[in-house]
Design a protein around this motif. Structure first.
Motif, PDB file in Angstrom:
ATOM      1  N   CYS A 259     -10.885   4.382  -4.580  1.00 47.20           N
ATOM      2  CA  CYS A 259      -9.815   4.129  -5.382  1.00 47.20           C
ATOM      3  C   CYS A 259     -10.384   3.587  -7.086  1.00 47.20           C
ATOM      4  CB  CYS A 259      -9.247   2.769  -4.939  1.00 47.20           C
ATOM      5  SG  CYS A 259      -8.213   3.651  -3.390  1.00 47.20           S
TER       6      CYS A 259
ATOM      7  N   ARG B  12     -11.745   1.423  -0.789  1.00 42.16           N
ATOM      8  CA  ARG B  12     -11.999   0.865  -1.973  1.00 42.16           C
ATOM      9  C   ARG B  12     -12.768   1.298  -3.088  1.00 42.16           C
ATOM     10  NH1 ARG B  12     -14.085  -3.789  -4.881  1.00 42.16           N
ATOM     11  NH2 ARG B  12     -12.259  -4.960  -5.943  1.00 42.16           N
TER      12      ARG B  12
ATOM     13  N   VAL C 228      -5.618  -3.228  -1.958  1.00 42.31           N
ATOM     14  CA  VAL C 228      -4.978  -3.528  -0.751  1.00 42.31           C
ATOM     15  C   VAL C 228      -5.770  -2.379   0.485  1.00 42.31           C
ATOM     16  CG1 VAL C 228      -2.649  -4.262  -1.865  1.00 42.31           C
ATOM     17  CG2 VAL C 228      -3.089  -1.764  -1.464  1.00 42.31           C
ATOM     18  N   VAL C 229      -6.457  -1.509   0.217  1.00 43.58           N
ATOM     19  CA  VAL C 229      -6.781  -0.574   0.954  1.00 43.58           C
ATOM     20  C   VAL C 229      -8.003  -0.984   2.008  1.00 43.58           C
ATOM     21  CG1 VAL C 229      -6.233   1.512  -0.102  1.00 43.58           C
ATOM     22  CG2 VAL C 229      -8.266   0.543  -0.476  1.00 43.58           C
TER      23      VAL C 229
ATOM     24  N   GLU D  30       0.954  -1.078   0.017  1.00 48.92           N
ATOM     25  CA  GLU D  30       0.004   0.050  -0.124  1.00 48.92           C
ATOM     26  C   GLU D  30       0.933   1.202   0.025  1.00 48.92           C
ATOM     27  OE1 GLU D  30      -3.634   2.241   2.615  1.00 48.92           O
ATOM     28  OE2 GLU D  30      -2.826   0.062   3.084  1.00 48.92           O
TER      29      GLU D  30
ATOM     30  N   SER E 163       0.882   4.078  -2.979  1.00 55.00           N
ATOM     31  CA  SER E 163       0.642   5.343  -2.705  1.00 55.00           C
ATOM     32  C   SER E 163       1.785   6.370  -3.145  1.00 55.00           C
ATOM     33  CB  SER E 163       0.418   5.609  -1.143  1.00 55.00           C
ATOM     34  OG  SER E 163      -0.463   4.596  -0.836  1.00 55.00           O
TER      35      SER E 163
ATOM     36  N   LEU F  38      -4.121  -0.025  -6.007  1.00 54.34           N
ATOM     37  CA  LEU F  38      -4.377   0.346  -4.456  1.00 54.34           C
ATOM     38  C   LEU F  38      -5.727  -0.077  -3.894  1.00 54.34           C
ATOM     39  CD1 LEU F  38      -3.051   2.182  -2.285  1.00 54.34           C
ATOM     40  CD2 LEU F  38      -4.302   4.278  -3.118  1.00 54.34           C
TER      41      LEU F  38
END
Length: 916
Positions: free
Chosen positions: A168, A165, A159-160, A116, A120, A156
């Motif tokens: 993203c 989600r 994995v967030v 993550e 980022s 991303l």
């Protein structure tokens, strides 16, 4: 073209065009070329800074695209950053933005550190690049960065946390749509794939489902036509794959049969293009998707065949995550259609894949999450094995049960046993030293504000061996001291994580292999002993009975995991946790609750059908059954389970195996005692004196009152190397954070977390009697890991632990301890000694007081007779011993006239864990 010519061409081409040149001459972009670039850069460093910066940029490209070593990606970052020391945003904006874009590409590919965090960082670099690469000024560069940014946001989203989600995914979709706004299929090779990505993202985002699916299907159709016209079979196959997904989802909302048929033909078309030999992943993934369509169409055998085909590529070792998912699909489909053997085959692959994925992860939290997510597969596997009706699959059922439980505890014990062999790395030793320093600082801070309590002060008398309900006689702790304590505790837990991450078991250097049926049977050392393994599945609770002669099982109908756990939570655990310090209402309902539980488990049916000719049971509970005193479960003939059988309890068979593998010492043991009778635990003092005299414990191995602190406790276990220990004082279980559960010693606390560190590993300890409250109490996790103080001693090397399941009474506990140790001296095994002690305590009456009185009078008379010095010393010891027994029995009976000791609260709290 040679290396020199390539270098000249790269230096002369416009900034941003280097990638195309390198692609055309890929065979030249190697280590040799990187060395030439470094030599030229060294020459240009002083007088040609712009050329030097461009060479740093070129080195970054070479390492990023053309050096086959992922570790060198970090070098690519270093070279790009060197280029930025010259190419600033103000002086060289286009060059600066191009390097920012490539830094984003590198961060996306990094496999070191947190994923993550890396993604980022990549997004931040792309957003930097867009400050210069604006749509109107640099259209092509803007498109490229928008595409890259869309990919990064899509990554991303995986994995967030779930709440972030959708945001993203929406940003990924917006970036891809920006790209599509100014491109055409003719001028951008990524156009078709990007259009497909927009459709896929639309399917996942919020909104009216049918409208989204229709929009997505349109997004897939156009790229397919474009790719067919170009002859780009790979994009055609990808578009067909996504068309299959879209039609399959749409079939759930409208025109079911028509859309299922469209999905079927879309997947078949994709499979006609994907080649298993050259595109195995796509081929296998599409087989799985086709299987799901066939399930919806009711074509079960064909669906099973698709899943089986997919599993020829997605094996547990090569693609564990995919294997787990598809193995589960196969298992569930076969199980629902009563095809047990095929279900077992699917679940077997899924479980193996889950465990391989788990062993490749070096995070305790992620390991626990993986097992928890897969618990349904283990449960279905057990049920499928049972329903197959064969003894071989019944053996596989108990293997599955055992491999599903207590994996965290298993890892901890494996680590301790490995380190006991002296295999401790220098890094681990440094972390241990740091942990110990922090713990000493914490203990020092606490001791400054802990007011000493006079253990002989009857004004604060409390007959329960728990810190719950004890008068809190402490000074006011200032806020700055609290902050210091909290800071040190946080630092200590960080070091604990460091220790866990350097653990060879957690790091995958050592794997604890699941036990096979034959290994489980070897744990049973007598033909009259059996393992009772409890397991609550989706539909029923099963009790597996494993003996030297074979295996059978007992089913408790309609006692599913959800149902039984909810009942135990409501009727046992919550009343205990929410009651007053003496748990009066919980105690009052105990016998009734245990009777109801015995009925739910059909205990009489189990005893009559499976346990004939047995005298000892090794019980492996499941979930909240870990909290139940099995000895006090009533039978139909007015007796208890603990009357019929000597009982041992273990968290898992693997834990029992660890205990058996440790070196065993034979009696007589080097005994030690620890007593801290703060808050008026008067009986603890009597208990310790009796046990010390019985075992002839020398004074230096008797830690009493102020000497019973943590440092001396450690010395007793390690420097003195005692082989058995009585530990009599307060203790408590911490429900909010089990690792903070503690033994309360003189001016110090020994927590479970400390017990689990390598400092406390115990190589000689055979037996521990924890004459305290709640030392066997825990709150089982979904993964069936029970973190208790007793488990801490087992982890650290003890072979056997006697521990308590609740807040126990001081007087009855002291008597139980005396009876137990007396039986041990008579040669009984630990479970038999505990069984006899519990019976004696339960049946204690005035007659026992009369017997103790006669023994005391006889000892008194013998003491008064004229004797020589040796005889006088012997009679003095006997007089002291008998007087203490008389005192203990008389006081306990006097206190319990209103509630006899026959109630399970007084005699059933203690269990024997580990070896017999």
């Amino acid at each position: 073209m040679n290396h020199q010519q390539l270098l000249v061409a790269l230096l002369e081409c416009s900034f941003g065009g280097e990638r195309k040149l390198l692609k055309q001459n890929e065979y030249l972009a190697n280590d040799r070329f990187a060395s030439i670039l470094k030599q030229v850069a060294a020459q240009a460093r002083e007088n040609h800074r712009q050329s030097w910066a461009k060479i740093q940029y070129l080195l970054g490209l070479v390492y990023f695209y053309h050096v086959e070593d992922s570790a060198l990606l970090k070098q690519a970052i270093a070279y790009f950053n060197k280029a930025l020391t010259v190419f600033s945003e103000s002086d060289f904006p286009l060059e600066w933005a191009t390097v920012q874009n490539y830094l984003g590409n590198v961060c996306r590919r990094l496999d070191e550190g947190e994923l993550e965090t890396n993604i980022s960082k990549a997004i931040a670099f792309y957003q930097n690049a867009l400050r210069v690469r604006q749509r109107d000024l640099y259209r092509q560069e803007w498109c490229s960065t928008q595409y890259n940014l869309g990919v990064a946001y899509g990554m991303l989203a995986d994995v967030v946390v779930e709440t972030d989600r959708d945001s993203c995914l929406a940003q990924a979709k917006a970036c891809f749509e920006n790209f599509l706004d100014v491109t055409t299929p003719e001028d951008e090779p990524e156009w078709a794939e990007t259009k497909i990505a927009v459709g896929a993202l639309t399917q996942e985002l919020e909104g009216e489902i049918v409208d989204r699916l229709r929009y997505a299907l349109n997004c897939y159709q156009e790229p397919r036509k474009v790719a067919e016209a170009r002859g780009d079979r790979e994009v055609v196959a990808s578009a067909c794959d996504y068309l299959g997904h879209g039609y399959r989802e749409l079939s759930k909302h409208e025109n079911t049969q028509v859309n299922l048929e469209r999905a079927y033909y879309a997947y078949r078309h994709a499979l006609g293009i994907y080649d298993r030999a050259t595109q195995p992943y796509n081929w296998a993934a599409t087989q799985n998707d086709l299987g799901l369509v066939l399930i919806a169409a009711g074509k079960i055998e064909q669906a099973i065949a698709c899943f089986q085909q997919a599993l020829t590529v997605f094996t547990p070792t090569t693609f564990p995550l995919e294997c787990s998912r598809i193995g589960r699909n196969l298992g569930n489909l076969a199980y629902d259609n009563r095809l047990c053997l095929k279900a077992i085959a699917g679940y077997e692959r899924a479980i193996e894949a889950v465990e391989i994925s788990r062993d490749r992860t070096n995070s305790d939290e992620q390991r626990q999450a993986m097992i928890q997510k897969a618990l349904g597969v283990y449960s279905r596997m057990v049920q499928a094995c049972i329903e197959s009706g064969t003894e071989a699959h019944l053996a596989k059922a108990i293997e599955t049960v055992e491999r599903s439980r207590s994996r965290y505890l298993t890892d901890l014990i494996a680590t301790h046993d490995l380190y006991q062999q002296g295999n401790i790395s220098p890094e681990v030793r440094l972390s241990l030293a740091k942990y110990e320093r922090l713990q000493q600082q914490i203990d020092g801070l606490r001791s400054q504000y802990d007011k000493k309590i006079n253990p002989d002060d009857d004004s604060i008398r409390n007959s329960f061996k728990s810190t719950v309900g004890i008068k809190n006689d402490r000074l006011e702790i200032p806020p700055e001291a609290i902050l210091q304590l909290e800071t040190r505790e946080a630092e200590k837990k960080e070091v604990w994580q460091e220790l866990r991450e350097s653990d060879p078991v957690l790091a995958g250097q050592v794997r604890v292999e699941p036990q096979e049926f034959s290994q489980l049977q070897k744990l049973i050392d007598s033909p009259t002993t059996a393992i009772l393994s409890f397991y609550s599945a989706f539909d029923h609770t099963y009790i597996f009975v494993l003996s030297q002669s074979g295996i059978c099982y007992h089913r408790c109908p309609n006692q599913s995991l959800e149902h039984l756990n909810a009942w135990l939570q409501k009727n046992w655990f919550e009343p205990y946790q929410n009651g007053d310090s003496q748990k009066k209402s919980w105690i009052a309902n105990m016998e009734s609750t245990l009777q109801q539980l015995a009925t739910k488990l059909d205990l009489d049916g189990l005893v009559n059908s499976c346990l004939a000719e047995l005298t000892e049971l090794i019980i492996v509970p499941h979930q909240l059954l870990h909290l139940i005193p099995f000895a006090a479960l009533p039978l139909g003939d007015k007796s208890y389970l603990g009357d019929r059988f000597a009982l041992r309890v273990v968290p898992s068979c693997q834990v029992l195996a660890f205990c058996q593998e440790r070196k065993q010492n034979l009696p007589p043991f080097a005994y030690g005692t620890v007593v801290y009778s703060q808050s008026g635990l008067a009986f603890s003092k009597i208990e310790e004196k009796l046990i010390a005299q019985m075992y002839g414990v020398p004074l230096h191995r008797r830690l009493k009152e102020e000497r019973a602190n943590k440092d001396n406790y450690h010395r007793l276990l390690h420097a003195e190397k005692v082989q058995a220990i009585l530990s009599s004082h307060h203790a408590k279980f911490d429900l909010a954070n089990p690792l903070d559960s503690e033994l309360t010693l003189a001016n110090s606390k020994l927590t479970l977390l400390e017990l689990l560190t390598l400092k406390w590993r115990m190589t000689e300890l055979n037996e521990v009697f924890l004459s305290c409250c709640e030392t066997g109490l825990g709150n089982p996790a979904a993964t069936d890991d029970l973190l208790t103080l007793a488990a801490g001693f087992l982890c650290s090397g003890a072979r056997s632990v006697i521990s308590s399941l609740w807040v126990v009474d001081d007087g009855s506990t002291a008597l139980l301890s005396f009876f137990y140790h007396q039986a041990r001296l008579d040669g009984l095994s630990r479970p038999c000694a505990l069984q006899q002690a519990q019976k004696r305590l339960r049946n204690l009456s005035d007659r026992d007081l009369e017997t103790a009185d006669r023994d005391f009078q006889s000892a008194l008379l013998a003491r008064k007779k004229k004797q020589n010095a040796l005889e006088q010393e012997k009679s003095d010891r006997e007089y002291f011993f008998r007087s203490r027994i008389w005192q203990l029995i008389s006081e306990v009976l006097a206190e319990k006239r209103s509630q006899p000791l026959s109630h399970p609260f007084y005699w059933a709290a203690f269990t024997c864990q580990g070896l017999a």
